[in-house]
Each structure stands twice: as C-alpha cells, then as structure tokens.
Design an enzyme around this catalytic site. Sequence first.
Site, PDB file in Angstrom:
ATOM      1  N   CYS A  24      53.576  19.896  77.351  1.00 38.76           N
ATOM      2  CA  CYS A  24      54.480  20.480  78.345  1.00 38.76           C
ATOM      3  C   CYS A  24      54.149  19.927  79.724  1.00 38.76           C
ATOM      4  CB  CYS A  24      54.459  21.992  78.304  1.00 38.76           C
ATOM      5  SG  CYS A  24      52.856  22.691  78.508  1.00 38.76           S
TER       6      CYS A  24
ATOM      7  N   GLU B  70      63.824  18.150  78.982  1.00 39.86           N
ATOM      8  CA  GLU B  70      62.533  17.861  78.358  1.00 39.86           C
ATOM      9  C   GLU B  70      62.774  17.134  77.035  1.00 39.86           C
ATOM     10  OE1 GLU B  70      60.104  21.139  76.749  1.00 39.86           O
ATOM     11  OE2 GLU B  70      58.424  20.260  77.848  1.00 39.86           O
TER      12      GLU B  70
ATOM     13  N   LYS C 129      50.548  34.270  65.417  1.00 35.38           N
ATOM     14  CA  LYS C 129      51.483  33.494  64.597  1.00 35.38           C
ATOM     15  C   LYS C 129      51.273  32.031  64.983  1.00 35.38           C
ATOM     16  CE  LYS C 129      55.791  31.458  64.343  1.00 35.38           C
ATOM     17  NZ  LYS C 129      55.193  30.358  63.706  1.00 35.38           N
TER      18      LYS C 129
ATOM     19  N   GLU D   4      55.315  30.617  78.421  1.00 36.66           N
ATOM     20  CA  GLU D   4      54.927  29.281  78.886  1.00 36.66           C
ATOM     21  C   GLU D   4      55.872  28.307  78.173  1.00 36.66           C
ATOM     22  OE1 GLU D   4      52.818  28.224  81.146  1.00 36.66           O
ATOM     23  OE2 GLU D   4      53.511  26.228  80.587  1.00 36.66           O
TER      24      GLU D   4
END
Length: 494
Positions: A283, A384, A174, A249
């Site tokens: 990230c 973040e 996906k 992750e």
Amino acid sequence: MATTYQNWIGGRWVPARSGGTRENIDPASGEVLGIFPRSGAEDVNDAVGAARKALDSWRAVPAPRRGEILFRAGETLVRCKEEFARDMTSEMGKVLKEARGDVQEAIDMTYYMAGEGRRCFGQTTPSELPDKFAMSVRQSVGVAAAITPWNFPMAIPAWKIMPALITGNTVVLKAANDTPKSAWNLVKALEEAGLPAGVLNVVFGSGSEVGTPLVEHPDVDLISFTGSNEVGSGIAFKAAQFGKRLHLELGGKNAIIILDDADLGLALDGVIWSAFGTTGQRCTAASRVIAQRGILDELTERLIARTEALRLGHGLEEGTDVGPVVNQEQLAKVDGYMDVARRDGATIACGGSVANVGPLAKGFFFRPTVLTDVKPKMRVAQEEIFGPVTAVIAVDSLEEAIAVNNNVSYGLSTSIYTRDVNQAFRAIEGITTGLVYVNAGTIGAEVHLPFGGTRGTGNGHREAGQAALDTYTEWKTVYVDYSGKLQKAQIDVE
Ligand code: UN1
C-alpha cells in the site's frame, strides 16, 4: 502429500465444521503447499464465542505478564525467522530478503508491544480542586476482529494482534486466503508462548465466507481491517450500522517527487526499491514518480534501463529481483491497466506484459513496467494498480509537484528527493499524506511510529506506535476526591 492445517479456536486446533478445505498455492510455481480450512459462519461463531469467554480472565492478567507471553512469542519468531520467511516467499511470492523483512517487522512489533505491558501510559494531572486526584487509564475494548491482507502476511497480523493483546482484548484473526501459512506460523508462536485458550483464535477462509460473518457478529466489538477500498467501505457501512469501533487501512497512490537538484542515483535506488519491491504490491508502493523537468529525460532513461535489468523469478532463487504477483486475478488486473494506460495516451516505456515463458510459465509474472507521458488526471496516475508498475509525471516546480502529489483520492506515503533543505521543509509542510520521507523511498515504515494515511487511505486512525493503543483501548478517566466533603467542579471557583 501436502500437510493439512486447522483453525485455532478456544485453544484447540480444529477443522472447519463443514469439513471444507482450500489449497495454498505457490504463485511462482503453482505447487500446492498445504491444505487449509475453508471455514464459514459457524466457525466464526465458535471463534467469537471462545474470544468472548476468554475476555474477562485475559483482561485481569496484569499487563506486564501479558507482555512476557509476547516476549516469548517474539523469541520463537527470531528463532524461526528463516523458516517463516521461506514459507512466506513460497505462498505469496515476494523475494526472500523481503520476506525476512516481513518476519522482522512482526518481531519488532511483538517486542515493542510486549514492552507496552510495562508502560501503557495514561495521564495524571493536577485537579482544579484541592484534595482531589485526577488520572486517566486505558482499558481494553473487548473482542477484536483482525482482518488482514496477503502482502504483509505476518507483519500486518502482528500490527493488529500485538497491540490488541497487550491491552487486554481477545482476538479473532481472519487471515488472507492467499497467505494462511504465515498467519498459522504467527499464531503457533503465540500458542507455544503460553497464550491462554480463546485469547487468540484464527479462522481461515474467504472474505465473503469468514470476513462478513465476523464483521456482522454481535459479539465483535472492534474491527481492524487492512485491504481494498471497496471491501473497506463495505465494512465501514456495517460498522456504523452495528455500532462497532473500526480501524481501516486501505489503498495508496504514493509518489516519489524528484527535484532538479536531487542526487539522481540515490533517487533511482529509491524508485526501484519502492516501485518494484514486493512486486509493487504494497500500500506504500511508489506508483508515481513526479519529476521536475530539468532531470526528466535523464531520469526516465536511467529508470527504464534499471527496470529492464530487473530479474523476474521465484523469490527463493538467488539473483531474483522481482517475484510473481500473488494470483491470477491480480495478474489480470495489472495487465488490464496496460490497456487503460494506452487508451488514455500514456506510453509503456518498458515492461507492460505478462511474462510466461520458460521457468516463468507456471507462475503469475508481470514485467516491471514504467509508464511515461502520464498526466496527473489519467487513471493510471489516480488508481491503485497494486503491481510492478510506476508512472512518470513531469512537473515544472516544487509547488506543482506537491499539488499533483496531493491531488489523488489516497493519502498514504510520499517521498521527496532534493539536496536543498528549504525545499525539503516546504515539501514536508505541503504534503498531505500520513507518511513523508526525505531522500528515502516511500516504503519502510518503522513499527514504533504511527502508520496510516489521509483521505481514502483510511478513516483517520493509525496503527503501529503509540497510536495503535488508541485503536485498541478505551480511556477511563478517574477522579478521587479525598477531601471528605462535597466539592463541585466548575462551581466552587472562589
Ligand atoms: C503495506 O504495504 O500494507 O512501510 C504495509 C512499509 C512496510 C509496511 C507496508 N513497513 O512499506
């Protein structure tokens, strides 16, 4: 007229069953680049069915033969690198040289995993009994679902697809809604390399319409997801409920520690590259700079000057340093953090606003931003942001720097700049993130080493390197007793 693309299911290119479509948009210009399927649960079902059907014959193909297919796909990626990099910059904004790096990372992973076709080592050990042989071999897990983000639109799908395929799993990919073309290019390269029908399938669409039914599908054995903590924890809950293997992750709140004795010019190069590369949407991005007080003023001054000199623009244009953020939602999120910073008492030392005049008017641009007077517990130092924003935090000592670094709910990447080898090794020991860099930025992990993080960054698994094989295989331990009599382990000890 923009080109229309399709899902690849069971070796055929097919539209979404509903006929639904979605436009792929250039975030720097608003241009429509292509039309992709807006798929749903019925397309997921077709793809998982095709993957299940292909599984037994694919895992029976000798691994070195599987590797040859990957090598051929790698050659296509090398040949088309420039074209694929341009497609990537157009659909997600990162500057061309970084998009080339993304394609290169996919090439590296493809070749690395192709080589595993002739390795995939297990352990062979002496048995505790005579005339007995003991070894362990890796086996495929089954049908793997790879759910991938837009920030590394070719590298991260390759990180998941290549180890899954070489170890004999079949895959449903996906791709991220914002970056379908890069996934399409990767899948096409594997199709042309001769991957049998159904071994890899790609379904384009959103998280709720494609991701959720994929995660919940009873015939999916393994899920590998890279993305937000919010979505990741929802997937973890379902994986536990349905008994599926899961690799996660998730986010990062990475820091560059700069000590008083550091080479400041080198450290600044690392900060600029790590904080603003990929428009801060990694990230592994350095969204914190933890500076020892002796160099704080000089560092801050030079950091602001260098940040203000960065040129915003279309990633395909020569001279652009920083491209747009990926979409309106991300732009609003990054902008929203400026109010959070102000309210908490931080100073916006430069940048801090949307850039929308002249050639930037049609895109999602945010000025590269340095926050100062930041305290470790402020939200901008803990959460973040995933945009071109970095926060400078002052500390007195290495010990304090390590404590500040570790004291966040993420644990992906840290770097330290110092010329003192003793301090460097003390830092390596004390830092608790999954990646540590000495005298280099927080980004730039290489594909043949483990990649991943501690705490909220993941669930303990790693991708890339040999560690990736652990996600995509089950161990089978084999004992062969050729003594011709009953031998009892742990009993026949005399
Ligand atoms: C990510 O940001 O999701 O080390 C992956 C790096 C790249 C991969 C980043 N090789 O920054």
